[in-house]
Motif scaffolding. Structure first.
Motif, PDB file in Angstrom:
ATOM      1  N   ASP A 144      47.990  39.631  34.786  1.00 21.70           N
ATOM      2  CA  ASP A 144      46.880  40.241  35.526  1.00 21.70           C
ATOM      3  C   ASP A 144      47.108  39.871  36.996  1.00 21.70           C
ATOM      4  O   ASP A 144      47.888  38.960  37.298  1.00 21.70           O
ATOM      5  CB  ASP A 144      45.539  39.687  34.993  1.00 21.70           C
ATOM      6  CG  ASP A 144      44.319  40.348  35.642  1.00 21.70           C
ATOM      7  OD1 ASP A 144      44.476  41.378  36.330  1.00 21.70           O
ATOM      8  OD2 ASP A 144      43.200  39.814  35.468  1.00 21.70           O
ATOM      9  N   VAL A 145      46.398  40.547  37.870  1.00 22.63           N
ATOM     10  CA  VAL A 145      46.553  40.258  39.304  1.00 22.63           C
ATOM     11  C   VAL A 145      46.260  38.785  39.585  1.00 22.63           C
ATOM     12  O   VAL A 145      45.476  38.152  38.880  1.00 22.63           O
ATOM     13  CB  VAL A 145      45.599  41.139  40.151  1.00 22.63           C
ATOM     14  CG1 VAL A 145      46.026  42.587  40.094  1.00 22.63           C
ATOM     15  CG2 VAL A 145      44.149  40.988  39.700  1.00 22.63           C
TER      16      VAL A 145
ATOM     17  N   LEU B 185      46.128  46.173  34.049  1.00 21.48           N
ATOM     18  CA  LEU B 185      46.244  47.161  35.128  1.00 21.48           C
ATOM     19  C   LEU B 185      44.952  47.189  35.962  1.00 21.48           C
ATOM     20  O   LEU B 185      43.892  47.009  35.393  1.00 21.48           O
ATOM     21  CB  LEU B 185      46.573  48.557  34.596  1.00 21.48           C
ATOM     22  CG  LEU B 185      47.813  48.644  33.671  1.00 21.48           C
ATOM     23  CD1 LEU B 185      47.964  50.081  33.137  1.00 21.48           C
ATOM     24  CD2 LEU B 185      49.074  48.211  34.412  1.00 21.48           C
TER      25      LEU B 185
HETATM   26  N1  NVA Z   1      41.062  40.136  37.012  1.00 24.33           N
HETATM   27  C1  NVA Z   1      41.035  41.487  37.546  1.00 24.33           C
HETATM   28  C2  NVA Z   1      40.957  42.469  36.441  1.00 24.33           C
HETATM   29  C3  NVA Z   1      41.037  43.914  36.879  1.00 24.33           C
HETATM   30  C4  NVA Z   1      40.860  44.877  35.751  1.00 24.33           C
HETATM   31  C5  NVA Z   1      39.863  41.635  38.496  1.00 24.33           C
HETATM   32  O1  NVA Z   1      38.775  41.134  38.166  1.00 24.33           O
HETATM   33  O2  NVA Z   1      40.036  42.224  39.560  1.00 24.33           O
END
Ligand code: NVA
Ligand code: CP
Length: 319
Positions: free
Chosen positions: A233-234, A274
């Protein structure tokens, strides 16, 4: 007191049976669409949705999903509602409860979805908060079940998910999922970016019941050794943009790339919720290797997982 079974505020709130049933419903609804069937299970039903944070997948799939089930989704603009500014959360919850059959919300604070659930009379679905992303967990589980042969390997042992990155909202809901369906969950993160102790404590009983383990590593190479699926994840979640420089410096070694993948068992797959920041938490090479990368299967499942969640929360309401 909130009836946590009525809403979908956190994955941990639902029983193991209900989580498994939701995954099954999602697969059934997907098969129906693939067979060209139209279903009108939520005919005449309406949901209101508002998103304080950006979204491609979640907005599209809740709207299309409601359509496919014969209902309708109204997308409200958070600026226009001015929740907590133009009007109190209580009053918005009470008004929406008189017009629609459920509310789907993406917001910063978990407290907001909890308040909507407390003051409204209709089910509230968490479409991502700073703390949890339960809808993503259902789509991920559906992908493991459908594309990777279930939560156990052929030898009967639970699968191992290695989440490479931040101990964030997605990781929190995936740990809860692991405790419900019986998978080992490994987090590989820099020191100081682990999941909240409360989230880990809540998962302990379920993991123990299934004979599964929770492990934290600060070296991603250690974490992938026995993994069946690597997850990414990011590094910087929505709302954390101010922490970008600091976080990026800590997370550089926590990238899913071909070198890291080579250290995992040869059958190991990869997925990502994503949007992916290619070149940061995951490379182009892994993203575009569609033999290994299951992210788009998971993304497809969002549509059916959301329909299943709506079906679960809205059906009792219809009775
Ligand atoms: N952890 C990321 C998930 C995006 C779907 C966020 O909260 O931006
Ligand atoms: N994974 C996910 O929730 O995607 P969106 O932010 O595009 O909705």
């Amino acid at each position: 007191m909130i009836d946590r079974n009525k809403h979908f505020l956190r994955l941990m709130d639902w029983s193991e049976e209900k989580v498994l049933e939701t995954i099954e419903i999602a697969s059934r609804l997907k098969a129906e669409v693939h067979a060209g069937k139209v279903s009108d299970r939520l005919h005449g039903q309406n949901i209101a949705m508002f998103f304080e944070k950006p979204s491609l997948r979640t907005i599209t799939t809740f709207q299309v999903g409601m359509n496919q089930l014969g209902g309708h989704a109204v997308l409200l603009s958070p600026d226009s509602i001015g929740l907590g500014k133009r009007e109190s959360v209580k009053d918005v919850a009470r008004c929406l409860s008189r017009w629609v059959n459920a509310i789907v919300v993406r917001c910063f604070k978990q407290q907001l979805v909890e308040e909507l659930a407390e003051y409204g009379s209709i089910p509230v679905v968490n479409a991502l908060t700073d703390d949890y992303h339960p809808c993503q967990a259902i789509a991920f589980a559906q992908m493991i079940n459908e594309s990777l042969g279930g939560f156990k390997n052929a030898d009967g042992k639970p699968k191992t998910v290695a989440f490479i990155g931040d101990g964030n909202n997605v990781a929190n809901s995936f740990l809860a999922l692991a405790a419900k369906v019986g998978m080992n969950f490994t987090l590989a993160c820099p020191k100081g970016f682990e999941q909240p102790a409360k989230v880990v404590e809540e998962a302990e009983a379920g993991l123990k019941k299934h004979g599964c383990q929770y492990r934290v590593f600060h070296d991603p190479k250690e974490a992938v050794k026995d993994a069946d699926i690597l997850y990414s994840d990011v590094w910087v979640s929505m709302g954390q943009e101010g922490e970008k420089a600091t976080k990026q410096s800590h997370f550089l070694p926590f990238q899913i790339n071909d070198e890291l993948l080579k250290l995992a068992p040869s059958h190991c797959k990869v997925s990502h919720c994503l949007p992916a920041h290619r070149g940061e938490e995951i490379t182009d090479s892994v993203m575009d290797n569609l033999d290994v990368n299951m992210s788009f299967e998971e993304a497809e499942n969002r549509l059916h997982a959301h329909k299943a969640v709506l079906w679960q929360v809205m059906t009792p309401f219809n009775k």
